[in-house]
Design a protein around this motif. Structure first.
Motif, PDB file in Angstrom:
ATOM      1  N   THR A 183      -5.604  -3.271  -1.637  1.00  0.00           N
ATOM      2  CA  THR A 183      -4.310  -3.165  -0.977  1.00  0.00           C
ATOM      3  C   THR A 183      -4.340  -2.156   0.167  1.00  0.00           C
ATOM      4  N   THR A 206      -5.073   9.113  -8.944  1.00  0.00           N
ATOM      5  CA  THR A 206      -5.720   7.824  -8.695  1.00  0.00           C
ATOM      6  C   THR A 206      -6.215   7.204  -9.992  1.00  0.00           C
ATOM      7  N   LEU A 207      -6.794   8.027 -10.843  1.00  0.00           N
ATOM      8  CA  LEU A 207      -7.285   7.515 -12.123  1.00  0.00           C
ATOM      9  C   LEU A 207      -6.139   6.998 -12.984  1.00  0.00           C
ATOM     10  N   SER A 231      -2.828   0.235 -13.978  1.00  0.00           N
ATOM     11  CA  SER A 231      -2.858  -1.073 -13.318  1.00  0.00           C
ATOM     12  C   SER A 231      -3.863  -1.996 -13.987  1.00  0.00           C
ATOM     13  N   PHE A 251       1.984   1.984  -3.557  1.00  0.00           N
ATOM     14  CA  PHE A 251       0.874   2.581  -4.312  1.00  0.00           C
ATOM     15  C   PHE A 251       0.716   4.054  -3.948  1.00  0.00           C
ATOM     16  N   GLY A 268      -8.146  -1.427 -11.715  1.00  0.00           N
ATOM     17  CA  GLY A 268      -7.025  -0.848 -11.002  1.00  0.00           C
ATOM     18  C   GLY A 268      -7.437  -0.203  -9.693  1.00  0.00           C
ATOM     19  N   GLU A 301      -5.330  14.748  -6.780  1.00  0.00           N
ATOM     20  CA  GLU A 301      -5.474  13.403  -6.205  1.00  0.00           C
ATOM     21  C   GLU A 301      -6.331  12.506  -7.093  1.00  0.00           C
ATOM     22  N   ARG A 302      -7.410  13.061  -7.585  1.00  0.00           N
ATOM     23  CA  ARG A 302      -8.311  12.245  -8.400  1.00  0.00           C
ATOM     24  C   ARG A 302      -7.646  11.825  -9.704  1.00  0.00           C
ATOM     25  N   TYR A 303      -6.940  12.750 -10.293  1.00  0.00           N
ATOM     26  CA  TYR A 303      -6.278  12.405 -11.547  1.00  0.00           C
ATOM     27  C   TYR A 303      -5.196  11.349 -11.312  1.00  0.00           C
ATOM     28  N   VAL A 319      -3.124   5.914 -12.100  1.00  0.00           N
ATOM     29  CA  VAL A 319      -2.558   4.677 -11.561  1.00  0.00           C
ATOM     30  C   VAL A 319      -3.533   3.518 -11.763  1.00  0.00           C
ATOM     31  N   ALA A 320      -4.802   3.772 -11.516  1.00  0.00           N
ATOM     32  CA  ALA A 320      -5.799   2.712 -11.670  1.00  0.00           C
ATOM     33  C   ALA A 320      -5.902   2.285 -13.121  1.00  0.00           C
ATOM     34  N   ALA A 321      -5.931   3.247 -14.031  1.00  0.00           N
ATOM     35  CA  ALA A 321      -6.054   2.911 -15.447  1.00  0.00           C
ATOM     36  C   ALA A 321      -4.859   2.083 -15.898  1.00  0.00           C
ATOM     37  N   ARG A 378       1.002   7.356  -6.473  1.00  0.00           N
ATOM     38  CA  ARG A 378      -0.047   8.368  -6.659  1.00  0.00           C
ATOM     39  C   ARG A 378       0.446   9.759  -6.271  1.00  0.00           C
ATOM     40  N   ALA A 385       0.836  -1.203   0.000  1.00  0.00           N
ATOM     41  CA  ALA A 385       0.000   0.000   0.000  1.00  0.00           C
ATOM     42  C   ALA A 385       0.871   1.253   0.000  1.00  0.00           C
TER      43      ALA A 385
END
Lengths: 218, 218
Positions: free
Chosen positions: B178, A163-164, A170, A133, B171, A159-161, A166-168, A137, A130
């Motif tokens: 995590t 997270t998006l 991943s 990650f 993601g 923060e939102r961008y 990294v998520a996209a 971010r 964690a």
DNA sequence: GACAAAACAGGACAACCGGTCTGTTTTACA
DNA sequence: TGTAAAACAGACCGGTTGTCCTGTTTTGTC
């Protein structure tokens, strides 16, 4: 007859970590036996146990030293060096996609691979993963904050961008690994840039769906 | 003394699949032993072997019958029933986030959990999992195509948006698992909607970062 | 050079895993 | 009702796993 052996603690430790990192990525943690690792690294049980008392300790070292470094090298440093956060994200997506296409197979994201298998298995694993990650971010969000201070991309929440992004990445890597198709990374990036505000997003080249030549038979 | 036993093939098979699905999610494939599954399901070795000759066969059944159904129920059906593709994606993100917050812990996405561990382990696993991913993306893309035929969202490429949506969800769930923080799903959704074109995206409520009450000690 | 600690070698072990095997009971069908 | 197949029970086995343990060798230090 002298010197039957040469003690090289750092070297031996490094060799074990090399092999463990590789095997954990290719086969996963539980599917990697210490016997295999010992054989691959040319290390005896005594030596392995001396440097890493348990398998968990070895995995923790791989996470903290190797996986974190991989994220640093692949993502954090390039994003910091980029002209903007969005440009950095774009560049990393494309660089990774190109590298995967060159390799001919997709092994997945080191962080996500281990995160899925180990996050619920042990709290120590989870905390370590964690943290990586979060640092990932944070690097993107920080870069975007710099952009905004320069008057660019003011409509985007950092923060939102982050997270998006990294998520996209991943998730796209997860799909690319499962489909053995690096093109999914490009599709995902295109979707990401399509929704970008105030970007002179001209014609993004149509994705060339290329079947990877070497589908990796394990 | 009659009827010491009652044969119930379907029921026994279902019970085994229930337990296997649960254990594969919580502990992973390799970390789930058949002995544990037998004990949890109250099934003997003979019965288990009769319905599933090998552990691989059991996992394949879990993937094809349970994981696919979960994606159908959680994603495909809601998206089809939604007023638009974007609205469907938004609704699923929020529904899942709400459910996770209610549960108090994040177990991750069933498809991604198994995909990471098994995609490279065996071609049969990989093919089955890749098919589910493809169906998932197709459902979203198809919905968006309907939207576009109705004149809405014409600036969005269906395949790319579908890939982005699935990747972002996968993601985000990975990170949420995590970090044990379902709020990351909301952050990711906000980032996704932020970049949406022609959407009267008013103030999206600021994310309330809530520490989950039950951090799941395994 | 004495000596203690670190570094390494390699065998041993108990637990466990997945699969197989034989035998018994239930069920479908003729 | 007779009978074969399906459904289930439960013991068994070879191989593997992670860890531990006892030695031996190297290395740093006084």
């Amino acid at each position: 007859m002298r010197q039957k052996r040469t003690n090289d603690p750092e070297g031996m430790r490094r060799r074990v970590l090399d092999v463990a990192e590789e095997s954990f990525q290719a086969r996963g943690y539980h599917a990697s036996s210490l016997g295999d690792l010992m054989a691959a690294a040319g290390v005896t049980g005594g030596a392995l146990h001396h440097h890493f008392p348990t398998k968990k300790a070895l995995a923790l070292a791989v996470i903290e030293e190797r996986v974190a470094a991989a994220v640093d090298q692949t993502w954090i440093a390039p994003v910091r060096a980029a002209s903007s956060a969005r440009e950095g994200v774009r560049a990393v997506f494309e660089a990774v996609a190109a590298e995967l296409e060159r390799q001919g197979f997709v092994r997945g994201c080191p962080l996500n691979n281990l995160a899925h298998e180990l996050s619920l298995a042990d709290p120590d694993f989870r905390i370590a993963l964690a943290g990586i990650f979060a640092g990932w971010r944070l690097a993107i969000a920080d870069k975007l904050r710099v952009d905004r201070q320069a008057g660019r991309d003011e409509g985007t929440d950092p923060e939102r961008y982050a997270t998006l992004a990294v998520a996209a990445y991943s998730g796209a890597m997860s799909m690319a690994k499962t489909a053995q198709d690096a093109g999914l990374l490009r599709d995902c990036l295109a979707g990401l840039e399509q929704g970008a505000p105030s970007s002179q997003s001209g014609l993004v080249e149509r994705r060339r769906r290329r079947v990877l030549p070497r589908p990796r038979t394990l």
